[in-house]
Write a protein that holds these residues in place. Structure first.
Motif, PDB file in Angstrom:
ATOM      1  N   PRO A  82       0.791  -1.239   0.000  1.00  0.00           N
ATOM      2  CA  PRO A  82       0.000   0.000   0.000  1.00  0.00           C
ATOM      3  C   PRO A  82       0.817   1.280   0.000  1.00  0.00           C
ATOM      4  O   PRO A  82       0.568   2.189  -0.807  1.00  0.00           O
ATOM      5  N   LYS A  83       1.800   1.400   0.886  1.00  0.00           N
ATOM      6  CA  LYS A  83       2.603   2.635   0.939  1.00  0.00           C
ATOM      7  C   LYS A  83       3.437   2.807  -0.322  1.00  0.00           C
ATOM      8  O   LYS A  83       3.608   3.926  -0.821  1.00  0.00           O
ATOM      9  N   GLU A  94       1.094   3.825  -3.127  1.00  0.00           N
ATOM     10  CA  GLU A  94       0.664   5.209  -2.940  1.00  0.00           C
ATOM     11  C   GLU A  94       1.749   6.176  -3.403  1.00  0.00           C
ATOM     12  O   GLU A  94       1.475   7.142  -4.137  1.00  0.00           O
ATOM     13  N   SER A  95       2.995   5.921  -2.998  1.00  0.00           N
ATOM     14  CA  SER A  95       4.101   6.778  -3.402  1.00  0.00           C
ATOM     15  C   SER A  95       4.326   6.710  -4.911  1.00  0.00           C
ATOM     16  O   SER A  95       4.529   7.738  -5.576  1.00  0.00           O
ATOM     17  N   GLN A 124      11.603   1.233  -5.910  1.00  0.00           N
ATOM     18  CA  GLN A 124      10.866   1.634  -4.710  1.00  0.00           C
ATOM     19  C   GLN A 124      10.622   0.437  -3.802  1.00  0.00           C
ATOM     20  O   GLN A 124      10.681   0.545  -2.577  1.00  0.00           O
TER      21      GLN A 124
END
Length: 316
Positions: free
Chosen positions: A98-99, A102-103, A282
């Motif tokens: 999720p993070k 999102e980024s 990422q």
């Protein structure tokens, strides 16, 4: 057909066409190549023939290569828009991605992300067929023998119990042991999901027989049944959320079970678009574009593994 369990009706629905049309195309193709692809019982398809298995592998490679050709065109038309298709486990989709997504979405708003969840065998098939660009895998490495598997991180397990559970009290006095754990009913992952084999290996080496009373692919399901008192849970430590799971205690089990490695996998020689390299970085900062390119270009698993020999993986 394989993705729809050899069900002609489901295949027709997924292709937005009619069942007779699909059946007719299959028969025409079999007539053209001179062999049957499927075994039949009456009008029902029940299995894939040996010839069909070989033909499907070639067809999957052709479809995947077609997608690579499309990616080249998309890269030159607009390098920062398109689709990113991922196959992964519930634990990664629920607790890790999720993070990151999102980024990534903030940086690449014109990239659409599609998450597919499945068993290791299903995820491997999705990559082979070009249905997804990459797989984020934590177990079942033997299913990914033909893929480039790039190590991202290590992760450990936790034993979860209600706060007043006898195992929690015992662990505070004598520490958590396999012998103590084996004396309770255990709720954990289905084999092939999120490192179950490491758990089995640990008990086997200790000559203990775990009493696994319930298995699930979803850590949230495991926690639910722990709360109901059906047993003690063994989950990925990352799946324990103190703010949401305050009624449960997470006991560190890193000394009981070997850590597992999360990998990102893809087809060899796969053509990646610029935003795909950025997503991989990422997810795993040490997997910079030049590292990924070396791994994807490697001709053997030994050459691929050598690319990552110098990296120390983070542990979660």
């Amino acid at each position: 057909m394989l993705q729809n369990n050899l069900n002609v009706s489901e295949t027709a629905a997924s292709l937005y066409t009619s069942q007779p049309g699909v059946s007719k195309q299959i028969r025409q193709f079999e007539d053209e190549i001179g062999v049957e692809i499927f075994e039949r019982s009456g009008k029902q398809i029940v299995a894939v023939t040996d010839a069909g298995e070989k033909i499907m592998r070639i067809a999957e490679n052709i479809l995947a290569s077609t997608e690579d050709i499309k990616n080249i065109g998309r890269e030159y038309n607009d390098p920062y828009s398109g689709d990113l298709r991922l196959a992964t486990t519930h634990t990664q989709a629920r607790y890790i991605l999720p993070k990151i997504i999102e980024s990534f979405g903030n940086r690449f708003p014109r990239v659409n992300i599609h998450l597919h969840q499945g068993t290791p065998a299903q995820m491997s098939s999705m990559v082979d067929a070009g249905e997804v660009d990459m797989v984020i895998a934590t177990e079942g490495q033997h299913y990914y023998g033909d893929l480039v598997m790039m190590p991202c991180s290590r992760w450990n397990r936790a034993v979860i119990v209600p706060a007043d559970h006898a195992l929690y009290k015992l662990s505070q006095l004598d520490g958590l042991t396999l012998e103590a754990l084996a004396s309770y009913p255990i709720i954990t992952y289905v084999f092939g999901f999120t490192g179950r084999s490491q758990l089995d290996n640990a008990f086997y080496k200790a000559r203990l027989e775990p009493n696994v009373v319930l298995t699930a692919a979803d850590a949230d399901v495991i926690k639910t049944y722990v709360r109901l008192g059906l047993g003690v849970g063994i989950i990925a430590h990352m799946a324990y959320e103190p703010e949401l799971d305050g009624d449960l205690q997470a006991l560190d089990a890193s000394h009981l079970f070997e850590s597992s490695v999360t990998h990102i996998g893809m087809r060899r020689q796969h053509k990646l678009r610029p935003f795909m390299y950025e997503f991989i970085k990422q997810f795993a900062p040490h997997l910079e574009q030049q590292v990924v390119e070396r791994a994807v270009a490697a001709k053997t698993r030994v050459e691929c593994d050598a690319v990552f020999s110098e990296f120390e993986l983070p542990v979660y």
